[in-house]
Write a protein that holds these residues in place. Structure first.
Motif, PDB file in Angstrom:
ATOM      1  N   MET A 137       0.850  -1.170   0.000  1.00  0.00           N
ATOM      2  CA  MET A 137       0.000   0.000   0.000  1.00  0.00           C
ATOM      3  C   MET A 137       0.898   1.236   0.000  1.00  0.00           C
ATOM      4  O   MET A 137       1.301   1.718   1.046  1.00  0.00           O
ATOM      5  N   LEU A 138       1.217   1.716  -1.187  1.00  0.00           N
ATOM      6  CA  LEU A 138       2.143   2.839  -1.316  1.00  0.00           C
ATOM      7  C   LEU A 138       1.458   4.198  -1.276  1.00  0.00           C
ATOM      8  O   LEU A 138       2.124   5.199  -1.061  1.00  0.00           O
ATOM      9  N   ALA A 139       0.167   4.235  -1.489  1.00  0.00           N
ATOM     10  CA  ALA A 139      -0.555   5.511  -1.485  1.00  0.00           C
ATOM     11  C   ALA A 139      -1.890   5.327  -0.763  1.00  0.00           C
ATOM     12  O   ALA A 139      -2.951   5.347  -1.379  1.00  0.00           O
ATOM     13  N   PRO A 140      -1.869   5.169   0.561  1.00  0.00           N
ATOM     14  CA  PRO A 140      -3.100   4.875   1.294  1.00  0.00           C
ATOM     15  C   PRO A 140      -4.142   5.990   1.238  1.00  0.00           C
ATOM     16  O   PRO A 140      -5.324   5.729   1.420  1.00  0.00           O
ATOM     17  N   GLU A 141      -3.723   7.209   0.961  1.00  0.00           N
ATOM     18  CA  GLU A 141      -4.694   8.294   0.829  1.00  0.00           C
ATOM     19  C   GLU A 141      -5.417   8.248  -0.521  1.00  0.00           C
ATOM     20  O   GLU A 141      -6.458   8.862  -0.690  1.00  0.00           O
ATOM     21  N   LEU A 142      -4.885   7.476  -1.453  1.00  0.00           N
ATOM     22  CA  LEU A 142      -5.484   7.368  -2.787  1.00  0.00           C
ATOM     23  C   LEU A 142      -6.214   6.057  -3.018  1.00  0.00           C
ATOM     24  O   LEU A 142      -7.189   6.014  -3.760  1.00  0.00           O
ATOM     25  N   PHE A 143      -5.729   4.976  -2.409  1.00  0.00           N
ATOM     26  CA  PHE A 143      -6.282   3.661  -2.682  1.00  0.00           C
ATOM     27  C   PHE A 143      -6.740   2.963  -1.412  1.00  0.00           C
ATOM     28  O   PHE A 143      -6.140   3.120  -0.362  1.00  0.00           O
ATOM     29  N   THR A 144      -7.789   2.192  -1.542  1.00  0.00           N
ATOM     30  CA  THR A 144      -8.279   1.353  -0.453  1.00  0.00           C
ATOM     31  C   THR A 144      -8.476  -0.051  -1.007  1.00  0.00           C
ATOM     32  O   THR A 144      -8.512  -0.236  -2.226  1.00  0.00           O
ATOM     33  N   TYR A 145      -8.569  -1.009  -0.132  1.00  0.00           N
ATOM     34  CA  TYR A 145      -8.748  -2.406  -0.525  1.00  0.00           C
ATOM     35  C   TYR A 145     -10.006  -2.955   0.123  1.00  0.00           C
ATOM     36  O   TYR A 145     -10.292  -2.658   1.275  1.00  0.00           O
ATOM     37  N   ASP A 146     -10.727  -3.804  -0.613  1.00  0.00           N
ATOM     38  CA  ASP A 146     -11.886  -4.459  -0.019  1.00  0.00           C
ATOM     39  C   ASP A 146     -11.452  -5.793   0.593  1.00  0.00           C
ATOM     40  O   ASP A 146     -10.268  -6.146   0.562  1.00  0.00           O
ATOM     41  N   GLU A 147     -12.388  -6.534   1.149  1.00  0.00           N
ATOM     42  CA  GLU A 147     -12.064  -7.797   1.823  1.00  0.00           C
ATOM     43  C   GLU A 147     -11.486  -8.848   0.881  1.00  0.00           C
ATOM     44  O   GLU A 147     -10.795  -9.764   1.308  1.00  0.00           O
ATOM     45  N   ALA A 148     -11.739  -8.710  -0.418  1.00  0.00           N
ATOM     46  CA  ALA A 148     -11.180  -9.643  -1.399  1.00  0.00           C
ATOM     47  C   ALA A 148      -9.804  -9.203  -1.901  1.00  0.00           C
ATOM     48  O   ALA A 148      -9.204  -9.865  -2.728  1.00  0.00           O
ATOM     49  N   GLY A 149      -9.323  -8.046  -1.407  1.00  0.00           N
ATOM     50  CA  GLY A 149      -8.021  -7.551  -1.827  1.00  0.00           C
ATOM     51  C   GLY A 149      -8.063  -6.724  -3.092  1.00  0.00           C
ATOM     52  O   GLY A 149      -7.025  -6.412  -3.664  1.00  0.00           O
ATOM     53  N   ILE A 150      -9.265  -6.348  -3.538  1.00  0.00           N
ATOM     54  CA  ILE A 150      -9.410  -5.526  -4.740  1.00  0.00           C
ATOM     55  C   ILE A 150      -9.235  -4.060  -4.353  1.00  0.00           C
ATOM     56  O   ILE A 150      -9.904  -3.559  -3.443  1.00  0.00           O
ATOM     57  N   ALA A 151      -8.346  -3.370  -5.039  1.00  0.00           N
ATOM     58  CA  ALA A 151      -8.080  -1.968  -4.747  1.00  0.00           C
ATOM     59  C   ALA A 151      -9.032  -1.066  -5.520  1.00  0.00           C
ATOM     60  O   ALA A 151      -9.480  -1.400  -6.613  1.00  0.00           O
ATOM     61  N   SER A 152      -9.316   0.087  -4.934  1.00  0.00           N
ATOM     62  CA  SER A 152     -10.105   1.105  -5.629  1.00  0.00           C
ATOM     63  C   SER A 152      -9.571   2.477  -5.255  1.00  0.00           C
ATOM     64  O   SER A 152      -8.942   2.659  -4.216  1.00  0.00           O
ATOM     65  N   PHE A 153      -9.826   3.434  -6.132  1.00  0.00           N
ATOM     66  CA  PHE A 153      -9.359   4.807  -5.967  1.00  0.00           C
ATOM     67  C   PHE A 153     -10.329   5.551  -5.057  1.00  0.00           C
ATOM     68  O   PHE A 153     -11.494   5.741  -5.395  1.00  0.00           O
ATOM     69  N   LYS A 154      -9.877   5.961  -3.901  1.00  0.00           N
ATOM     70  CA  LYS A 154     -10.731   6.549  -2.879  1.00  0.00           C
ATOM     71  C   LYS A 154     -11.318   7.924  -3.236  1.00  0.00           C
ATOM     72  O   LYS A 154     -12.500   8.146  -2.991  1.00  0.00           O
ATOM     73  N   PRO A 155     -10.536   8.860  -3.782  1.00  0.00           N
ATOM     74  CA  PRO A 155     -11.068  10.220  -3.945  1.00  0.00           C
ATOM     75  C   PRO A 155     -12.342  10.329  -4.787  1.00  0.00           C
ATOM     76  O   PRO A 155     -13.148  11.222  -4.562  1.00  0.00           O
ATOM     77  N   ASP A 156     -12.536   9.446  -5.759  1.00  0.00           N
ATOM     78  CA  ASP A 156     -13.745   9.554  -6.593  1.00  0.00           C
ATOM     79  C   ASP A 156     -14.521   8.234  -6.665  1.00  0.00           C
ATOM     80  O   ASP A 156     -15.242   7.983  -7.614  1.00  0.00           O
ATOM     81  N   GLN A 157     -14.383   7.409  -5.635  1.00  0.00           N
ATOM     82  CA  GLN A 157     -15.078   6.125  -5.554  1.00  0.00           C
ATOM     83  C   GLN A 157     -14.831   5.260  -6.790  1.00  0.00           C
ATOM     84  O   GLN A 157     -15.721   4.586  -7.299  1.00  0.00           O
TER      85      GLN A 157
END
Length: 58
Positions: A1-21
């Protein structure tokens, strides 16, 4: 997780971009671009996509 303010992970480990869902519709400011580039270039799976235009909505 190199940019935690930009990306989040769901329970399956799939990342998504946080600022614009994860819509690809929000431009990055100059500071966020630095973190994004780090995560983008170091992503081991190549899963991070980038574009100069918003992604088409499904």
């Amino acid at each position: 997780m190199l940019a935690p303010e930009l990306f989040t992970y769901d329970e399956a480990g799939i990342a998504s971009f946080k600022p614009d869902q994860n819509t690809g519709s929000l431009p990055l400011d100059d500071y966020a671009k630095i973190d994004f580039k780090l995560a983008y270039t170091r992503c081991p799976t190549g899963a991070i996509k980038r574009s100069d235009k918003p992604f088409p909505q499904k």
